[in-house]
Each structure stands twice: as C-alpha cells, then as structure tokens.
Design an enzyme around this catalytic site. Structure first.
Site, PDB file in Angstrom:
ATOM      1  N   ASP A 180      66.439  54.025  46.579  1.00  0.00           N
ATOM      2  CA  ASP A 180      66.428  55.686  47.052  1.00  0.00           C
ATOM      3  C   ASP A 180      67.175  56.585  47.670  1.00  0.00           C
ATOM      4  O   ASP A 180      66.545  56.923  49.050  1.00  0.00           O
ATOM      5  CB  ASP A 180      64.851  56.139  47.268  1.00  0.00           C
ATOM      6  CG  ASP A 180      64.018  57.474  46.821  1.00  0.00           C
ATOM      7  OD1 ASP A 180      64.414  57.965  46.816  1.00  0.00           O
ATOM      8  OD2 ASP A 180      62.866  57.114  46.427  1.00  0.00           O
ATOM      9  N   HIS A 193      64.927  56.870  42.739  1.00  0.00           N
ATOM     10  CA  HIS A 193      63.785  57.042  42.945  1.00  0.00           C
ATOM     11  C   HIS A 193      62.838  57.140  42.304  1.00  0.00           C
ATOM     12  O   HIS A 193      63.027  56.455  40.960  1.00  0.00           O
ATOM     13  CB  HIS A 193      63.580  58.848  43.414  1.00  0.00           C
ATOM     14  CG  HIS A 193      62.952  59.420  43.097  1.00  0.00           C
ATOM     15  ND1 HIS A 193      62.147  59.648  44.259  1.00  0.00           N
ATOM     16  CD2 HIS A 193      62.247  60.593  43.136  1.00  0.00           C
ATOM     17  CE1 HIS A 193      61.439  60.164  45.211  1.00  0.00           C
ATOM     18  NE2 HIS A 193      60.715  60.894  44.072  1.00  0.00           N
ATOM     19  N   SER A 249      56.409  60.168  44.147  1.00  0.00           N
ATOM     20  CA  SER A 249      56.930  61.235  45.320  1.00  0.00           C
ATOM     21  C   SER A 249      55.686  62.174  45.918  1.00  0.00           C
ATOM     22  O   SER A 249      55.317  61.865  46.883  1.00  0.00           O
ATOM     23  CB  SER A 249      57.791  62.000  44.184  1.00  0.00           C
ATOM     24  OG  SER A 249      58.996  62.565  45.427  1.00  0.00           O
TER      25      SER A 249
END
Length: 631
Positions: free
Chosen positions: A351, A382, A216
C-alpha cells in the site's frame, strides 16, 4: 376406552402447546465454531428498520455557538422493535458518504519547484456538491452484519454531509464525534430527530457493546474513537488506516506525497471532503475580503477561513517538512494511552498510499499496552479487509461475549506472495519472532551494480549520483548503468530468503546544494516487466528522508555543500519471501517522480561507502542469509 381417549387428548394438547411454543420462539443470534451465523429471521432487507437522527457532541466547531450534532443512520432487524431484542452495534463513520470534490486542475500542489521554495502557482478550492437522501447515509457493511445479529450504524464525520461542525482532518473533533455516537448507543448522550430540535431519540435496542471498522479514512476514525477510551467501544478493525497525517504527507522531514496523489497535502484532503456546512451564520469578521464579505456566511465558509486558511496554512509547513505541534496533534500514536478496545489491524504491505507503517506503529504500541491484538497483512495495495472469519470471530468474542478463544489464536495472519487474500498463513506474531537483523555494507560500482557485503568498504571511498526526476524509479532500477542512482546488489540467491520486519538504512552523504531529496528503494532483481507481474516481484520496500533533518525531525538545518552527514531512517515494514534466483538491490537516488517534490535536475549526492549500511530483518538471521547466498 375412556383412559385411551383422555391420554390421546393429553397428547394432542401437549403437541399443540409445543408447536405453538416453537412457532412463537423469538429470533436471536446463532453461533457456530465461534462465529455468528446468518439468521434467516434477520436476513430480509425489506423488513429492516432504517431511520436517522442527530447526536449531540461536546464541541462547537462551526461558529454558531451551539454544540455540533452528528448525522447518524441506523439499520436494524425488525425484532429489535417487535420482540424487544437488543443487539450489539457495528459502527462505521466517514467523511466520504455525502460526496467529494471534483478532481479539477489545480486541486493539488505544484511539486515542480526548488526545495524550500514556494510554488509559483496557487491551489484552487473546488466545492463539494452534497449528495444523498435521508434516512440512508450508507449501505456499506449492512448485508454482511445485520443478518448475523448486529445493528449497523453509520455517521458522517464533522462538517460533512448533514453533520454539523468543521472537517479538521485529524483534529480532536474527529475523535470526539464518534465518541459521542458511542456514548449515545450506550445511553450517555442525547440523540434528536432533527439537527436543531429537542425531540429525543434513544438507542433502546442497543446492548451497549459497539465495534467499529472501515477502510482508509473510514479506518482512521475507529482508531480516533478508541483513543478517547470511550466505554462501550469494545473492538475495532481498522483497514489501511491513516494513523498520522505527518506520516501520510511527510517522511523523515521530507515533503512526500501519498502514492497516486502527487501534490496532495492535508489542505487538499480538507477541500476534498468538505461537503457540509450549508447553513448560514453571522459573519463576525471571519471573512474580511471585500469581494466576498457578507452579513451572513455559510458554515462551510467559516470552516474554510478558520481551519484551512489559518490552522492548516500556518501549521502544515511545506517549506521544511518538519514535525511540529500541528502534526503531533494529528498523530494518534501520541493519543493512545486511554485506549481499551481490542484491535484487529489490517493492511497491505504494498500500500503506497497509506503505507504499512501506519498500522504497524499502532499494532506495536497496542501490544505493548497489553491490549488484545491481531494483525492481518496481505501483499497487495490500498484497502483489503481481513477474511470474514477473522472479523467474525473478533466481533463475536468482543461484542457478543462468546468465549471462542480468539485471544489464543495466532497474532499474525500474513498472505503469502502467491496466495489468495482469503487464505492467510498464521504466524505467532509480526514481525516473525525468528527474524533477526543482518547488516550489509556496500561495495563500489553503484553507477552500474555495486555489491552488498557483510564487510565494510575502505573509509573515504565515495560514489556520486546526479538528481534527475525525469528518470522514474522503475527505469533507474532496470538500467544497466546510470549517473542518476547508485545500486548495490546481493549475490544471486540459491534459496528463498524471508524478510520480516522493518528494514533500516544508515547513509552518509554530502550534497552540492543546501537541500536535497533522498529516496531509497529495496528491489528484487532482475526486474520483471511482464504486465502480469506482481508488485512483490520487483519492489520489496521503500523509504524517503530529508538530509536536513539528520539530527532532528523537528528542526531542519541547511546542508553545507561538500560536508558529509549521516542520515538514519527506517524503510516501510514488510514481510516478503525473496525467491531463489533473485538478487536483493539497494537503490539510492534523490528525487522520486512518484512521491517527492521535483526540483530542477543537477543536485549531486556523494555517498561515503564505508559509512553506509542496510539492515534487514531476516528469518533465520545471518545463518539463513549465508546459506541462501553461498556461491
């Protein structure tokens, strides 16, 4: 007898010397089948050396007239001290290590208002309480890589934790900060024992070969560092990275939230990570409010005033959603020219937070630049790193310099729908080279179920939907009929159909209002309502756009009620096998309750069926589709 005695003594002496030599053999990395192996001498956490320092950067962003210093921690095997062993480094940087803001009411933007208008309520700005104790910044990745012959380094990004500077959420200092750390690891920048002192620290245990990884935001920073072209950063493995903050918070001109965070925007993320800046500096009219103005202010307050309340407030533009210089400066695709690092990209096709376009656009550009590239995609949400074997081979090749042939491995690894993330299928590339575009046109009946066909509808045939965000996308897809969406479906598939690449839509529409949301879902029907159903069993991919940006992403224009406009845009990349017995459905609607602003119900969108189409990249092309759809 004398000769035998002498021979026996010589033998004993040789054995003793051999035993002594063996017992004193220095520990070093071990490789098997092209991968670094766990070395027992490196595998005792109680013996690892852990220390921290501050690396001086080339920028000042916190108002104190000094170059900002980044807080860095190091974890290394004891042999780097006792035996002079030098090892490559795996480096992870993050704005999250020192804590984040609480999720309080008012943190997110109010999304229930008319398009182009400001919300009635203002956001609140919660404070982050910094956590963590020196010298440990994070324990992530350590147990995986230190035993395999690496040093693991962590740093807090600018303005977070004990790192100086201001958090800018994609600003240039978030690229230059990790660059400075890599420079220090390669002997080109200064490190210090304290944030303000002059006692230097050297990375004498580093080989000067650095790799970066993270998930991320932590996966964004490796790319940010790589775009500087810094020498010594040999390889990166970004996992679900945000590669453009415009693409994270906007979609083809539309204000669109990341999945799961309705109302988030770049200033929300700023508040979420702003854990640093506790030192005081003179208030040089940075804060003029008489209620808060003081002779001295925190560096955090300086950052709030200059970054959040000026740069972000003036640049983010929630009114139009247009792409501008502010967003262009936070789009790493625009900064890739200096990049040299070998790229192994990882992402999930489902995601809906950091969507898969983020990884694909960078992978595609890096491949076109001639860089070593691989990509790993799974079918989940994710996060999700590549299997350890893929990561190990990548870092072994580019950090240890072992010729393991990874550059000759398949470029693409994709987890099939029913498989474990640890068991991807190899393909020569992504998208699948055997995929080619097949164009579908829509047939009337969309308020119930219209058709997808290879032949166009008659010109002037139109159908209308009425916006109402109280109906979720899932409910609209499941409904047998609805005035709030248009749904067009393929024949029932009699064979599996493999989609690989980037679907596209061209929609010609008219609105009865000057502004409207436009949402598109590609779905697999019938919808599976089972709680254990995989997301791939229902949603194929999605996309959103602002019809006001039909001509330009940088300049929107109000829609003339009743006038038709053609909007062309891509849906999110995908690689999915649609099983036989299913139908592919193109669903067009307006406000998406999970992602868009939510104006009052009633906006009407009228679609010109003869000028609207869907293009799907299908493995085997038109021939494969015709075979799968024959009735």
């Amino acid at each position: 007898m004398i000769r035998v005695y002498k021979s026996s003594c010589l033998l004993i002496l040789c054995l003793s010397l051999f035993s002594l030599s063996f017992s004193q053999e220095k520990a070093k990395p071990v490789f098997k089948d092209g991968e670094a192996q766990i070395v027992e001498a490196f595998n005792n956490p109680d013996e690892w050396i852990r220390h921290d320092l501050w690396v001086e950067t080339s920028f000042n962003t916190d108002g104190d007239d000094k170059m900002d210093r980044m807080h860095v921690s190091v974890t290394r095997p004891p042999q780097t001290e006792s035996e002079g062993l030098k090892l490559p480094v795996i480096y992870v940087s993050s704005p999250y290590f020192a804590g984040v803001a609480p999720d309080v009411d008012g943190l997110f933007w109010d999304v229930k208002h008319e398009l182009g208008e400001a919300p009635k309520t203002k956001r609140v700005h919660p404070e982050v309480t910094r956590r963590g104790k020196r010298p440990i910044i994070s324990n992530s990745h350590i147990s995986k890589w230190v035993p395999r012959g690496y040093i693991v380094v962590h740093s807090s990004s600018p303005g977070t934790g004990l790192s100086q500077g201001a958090p800018t959420v994609g600003g240039i200092n978030e690229s230059l900060a990790p660059k400075a750390v890599v420079d220090w690891l390669c002997g080109r920048a200064n490190g210090y024992t304290t944030p303000d002192g002059n006692e230097k620290v050297e990375a004498y245990w580093s080989t000067g070969k650095v790799g970066m990884t993270g998930t991320s935001y932590n996966g964004t920073i490796p790319l940010a560092a790589a775009t500087t072209g810094v020498e010594g950063l040999e390889a990166i493995i970004p996992i679900a990275p945000n590669t453009s903050y415009y693409h994270y918070y906007r979609s083809n001109g539309l204000v669109r939230s990341p999945g799961g965070y309705l109302g988030e925007d770049i200033d929300v993320l700023y508040d979420f990570i702003n854990s640093g800046g506790e030192d005081l500096i003179p208030n040089k009219n940075y804060i003029k409010d008489s209620k808060t103005s003081k002779e001295f202010i925190r560096k955090r307050d300086y950052a709030n005033a200059t970054v959040r309340d000026i740069e972000m407030a003036n640049g983010m533009d929630r009114a139009t959603g247009d792409y501008n210089e502010f967003w262009a400066g936070r789009d790493y695709l625009n900064q890739m020219k200096p990049m040299k690092a070998a790229l192994l990209m990882s992402h999930g096709f489902n995601d809906w937070n950091v969507m898969p376009e983020h990884s694909y656009r960078i992978y595609k550009a890096a491949k076109e630049m001639g860089l070593p590239v691989q990509t790993y995609y799974h079918q989940f949400g994710h996060g999700g790193p590549p299997p350890i074997t893929l990561m190990n081979r990548w870092f072994t090749r580019y950090l240890h310099g072992v010729e393991n042939g990874v550059e000759k491995d398949p470029r693409s690894w994709i987890v099939r729908e029913q498989d474990s993330p640890r068991d991807p299928t190899a393909y020569s590339d992504y998208p699948n080279p055997d995929a080619s575009d097949v164009t579908f046109y829509i047939k009337s009946g969309g308020n119930k179920k219209g058709g997808l066909s290879s032949t166009k509808s008659k010109k002037g045939t139109t159908e209308t939907l009425v916006d109402d965000y109280s109906f979720s996308g899932k409910d609209l897809a499941k409904a047998e009929s609805s005035d709030h969406r248009l749904l067009y479906v393929s024949p029932i598939l009699n064979e599996d159909l493999h989609i690989s690449g980037v679907p596209k839509v061209s929609i010609t529409l008219a609105s009865n209002k000057p502004a409207a949301n436009l949402s598109v879902w590609l779905v697999s029907l019938p919808w599976n309502d089972n709680k254990k159903a995989r997301i791939t069993e229902n949603i194929i991919t999605r996309g959103w756009a602002d019809p006001q940006n039909h001509k330009s992403l940088t300049e929107s224009e109000a829609l003339a009620p009743g006038k038709f406009y053609t909007v062309n845009f891509e849906l999110q990349p995908d690689d999915q096998v649609i099983p036989k017995g299913q139908q592919i459905g193109l669903m067009i609607f307006s406000s998406d309750s999970q992602f868009t602003l939510l104006p009052k119900a009633g906006t009407e969108l009228t679609i010109d069926l003869g000028k609207t189409s869907l293009t799907l990249p299908i493995v085997g092309g038109d021939k494969a589709y015709k075979k799968a759809s024959e009735q």
